[in-house]
Design an enzyme around this catalytic site. Structure first.
Site, PDB file in Angstrom:
ATOM      1  N   GLU A 162     -11.337   4.199   6.096  1.00  0.00           N
ATOM      2  CA  GLU A 162     -10.334   5.187   6.535  1.00  0.00           C
ATOM      3  C   GLU A 162     -11.091   6.452   6.969  1.00  0.00           C
ATOM      4  OE1 GLU A 162      -7.932   6.981   3.441  1.00  0.00           O
ATOM      5  OE2 GLU A 162      -6.342   7.575   4.836  1.00  0.00           O
ATOM      6  N   HIS A 203       0.844  -1.201   0.000  1.00  0.00           N
ATOM      7  CA  HIS A 203       0.000   0.000   0.000  1.00  0.00           C
ATOM      8  C   HIS A 203       0.876   1.248   0.000  1.00  0.00           C
ATOM      9  CE1 HIS A 203      -3.723   2.145   1.947  1.00  0.00           C
ATOM     10  NE2 HIS A 203      -3.093   2.927   1.078  1.00  0.00           N
ATOM     11  N   ASP A 221       2.013   4.082   2.514  1.00  0.00           N
ATOM     12  CA  ASP A 221       1.000   4.971   1.913  1.00  0.00           C
ATOM     13  C   ASP A 221       1.610   6.106   1.072  1.00  0.00           C
ATOM     14  OD1 ASP A 221      -1.649   5.407   1.351  1.00  0.00           O
ATOM     15  OD2 ASP A 221      -2.157   6.358   3.241  1.00  0.00           O
ATOM     16  N   ASP A 222       1.998   7.205   1.691  1.00  0.00           N
ATOM     17  CA  ASP A 222       2.530   8.375   0.964  1.00  0.00           C
ATOM     18  C   ASP A 222       3.733   8.889   1.762  1.00  0.00           C
ATOM     19  OD1 ASP A 222       0.120   8.830  -0.978  1.00  0.00           O
ATOM     20  OD2 ASP A 222      -0.779   8.634   1.016  1.00  0.00           O
ATOM     21  N   HIS A 241       1.345   4.865  -2.675  1.00  0.00           N
ATOM     22  CA  HIS A 241       0.865   5.571  -3.884  1.00  0.00           C
ATOM     23  C   HIS A 241       2.056   6.246  -4.540  1.00  0.00           C
ATOM     24  CE1 HIS A 241      -3.470   5.384  -2.649  1.00  0.00           C
ATOM     25  NE2 HIS A 241      -2.883   5.228  -1.474  1.00  0.00           N
TER      26      HIS A 241
HETATM   27  N1  ADE Z   1      -4.490   8.596  -2.087  1.00  0.00           N
HETATM   28  C1  ADE Z   1      -3.278   8.679  -1.563  1.00  0.00           C
HETATM   29  N2  ADE Z   1      -3.304   8.420  -0.237  1.00  0.00           N
HETATM   30  C2  ADE Z   1      -4.604   8.180   0.076  1.00  0.00           C
HETATM   31  C3  ADE Z   1      -5.291   7.865   1.276  1.00  0.00           C
HETATM   32  N3  ADE Z   1      -4.641   7.742   2.454  1.00  0.00           N
HETATM   33  N4  ADE Z   1      -6.628   7.704   1.226  1.00  0.00           N
HETATM   34  C4  ADE Z   1      -7.285   7.830   0.073  1.00  0.00           C
HETATM   35  N5  ADE Z   1      -6.690   8.120  -1.094  1.00  0.00           N
HETATM   36  C5  ADE Z   1      -5.363   8.284  -1.094  1.00  0.00           C
HETATM   37 ZN    ZN Z   2      -3.690   4.758   0.381  1.00  0.00          ZN
END
Ligand code: ADE
Ligand code: ZN
Length: 343
Positions: A199, A19, A279-280, A21
């Site tokens: 989430e 997970h 995630d990011d 992005h």
């Molecule tokens: N796109 C990138 N990170 C995200 C997240 N935490 N929730 C939804 N869309 C996303």
């Molecule tokens: Zn995500």
């Protein structure tokens, strides 16, 4: 010989990242470089700390989408993919299934995006030995008609590295049900399925992602805890939840990772299958190693929990069965050895 620090040992644990992005991994200096080269304007900011601070998920997604616009040419896509995999690999990842947000590069043809991304994946595998797969994320905010068009483009430009699709962006008021058709068509075309749910949205979205979209995995899933019957069902079925500790402190009400009722801790304690992901990472000022450290040092994942989680992330990945079997047996002793050194 110097002994490894705890943090180095956590980093050395072999990992599968399920997970992350791609557009959320762009390093600030890369975004600035690309924006300058492509004459794209970034949101105004005095410091990176200022740019990368959000009040909630919606606020975060505005910055995420704006940064993505700095990525334009084939080589830009190659660069951000290569840098993402270099960082993942230096944090112990050996396989990375990463989301991309094709819609966020308005108008850049999918063929251009995929060409650069696949080059970055190939170069990173050669240089770092890290394997990876592409998972386009459908932006739920754009609705099911746009999702169908995205799937047309995805299938028309499909490459071997593209293994599945996801559903992301802001949840409420964008429930999973309207995407039933597009997910069914993706499945008929041999794609794996996952969805962000629970989430910012309710447990009902986790339920309908499973029952209506028929996903293989749930991304995040924290609000499942509102629905004990669903928790029991998911414990029974063993569906994987790809959790992201630092994200919760920016996009959910669970701002304190050390809280005894933090949802990731409770999900693990409830016997759900949970993996740890990033995630990011630069946008949430973290990396995969730090997320594992948070799991072990703050969220109560003991050595046995960590090992179970890593082996489950191999199992629930979309790699071929032979590799999964090989890695499960090879990693078993390797994980034990590193965890023993940490004890
Ligand atoms: N796109 C990138 N990170 C995200 C997240 N935490 N929730 C939804 N869309 C996303
Ligand atoms: Zn995500």
């Amino acid at each position: 010989m110097q002994t490894a620090t705890r943090s180095e040992l956590v980093r050395a644990l072999p990992k599968v990242e399920l997970h992350v992005h791609l557009e959320g991994t762009i390093q600030p200096h890369t975004a600035v470089d690309l924006a300058r080269k492509n004459s794209v304007s970034l949101p105004a900011f005095d410091s990176v700390e200022d740019l990368y601070s959000y009040s909630d998920l919606a606020d975060f997604l505005v910055i995420y989408t704006a940064l993505a616009k700095s990525v334009v040419e084939v080589d830009d896509f190659r660069r951000i993919t290569y840098e993402m995999l270099q960082s993942a690999s230096s944090n112990g990842a050996r396989h990375v299934e990463f989301f991309i947000s094709p819609h966020a590069h308005d108008g850049i043809p999918f063929s251009v995006q995929f060409e650069g991304i696949v080059k970055g994946m190939t170069d990173a595998e050669t240089d770092f030995g890290v394997r990876s797969a592409i998972v386009p994320g459908i932006n739920r905010e754009l609705g099911p008609a746009a999702a169908e068009e995205y799937l047309d483009e995805i299938l028309a430009n499909r490459c071997d590295q593209l293994l599945g699709i996801g559903l992301d962006y802001y949840e409420a008021p964008y429930p999973p049900e309207p995407f039933a058709e597009v997910f069914a068509r993706a499945r008929r075309n041999g794609l794996h399925l996952t969805a962000h749910a629970g989430e910012a949205g309710p447990a009902a979205y986790v339920r309908s992602s499973i029952d209506v979209l028929k996903v293989d995995r749930i991304d995040h899933g924290y609000n499942i805890l509102e629905d004990p019957d669903l928790v029991a069902r998911c414990r029974e079925s063993g569906i994987m939840f790809t959790c992201c500790p630092s994200t919760t402190t920016h996009t959910t009400s669970a701002r304190d990772l050390s809280a005894p009722d933090h949802p990731i801790r409770r999900m693990k304690e409830a016997g759900l299958v949970v993996s740890i992901n990033s995630d990011d990472p630069p946008m949430f000022r973290t990396d995969l190693g730090k997320e594992y450290e948070a799991a072990m040092d703050v969220l109560g994942f003991g050595p046995a929990d960590m090992k179970r989680s890593i082996l489950a992330s191999i199992e629930h990945s979309w790699m071929d069965d032979a590799t999964k079997k090989l890695w499960r047996s090879e990693w078993d002793a390797e994980i034990d050895r590193i965890l023993d050194q940490m004890a």
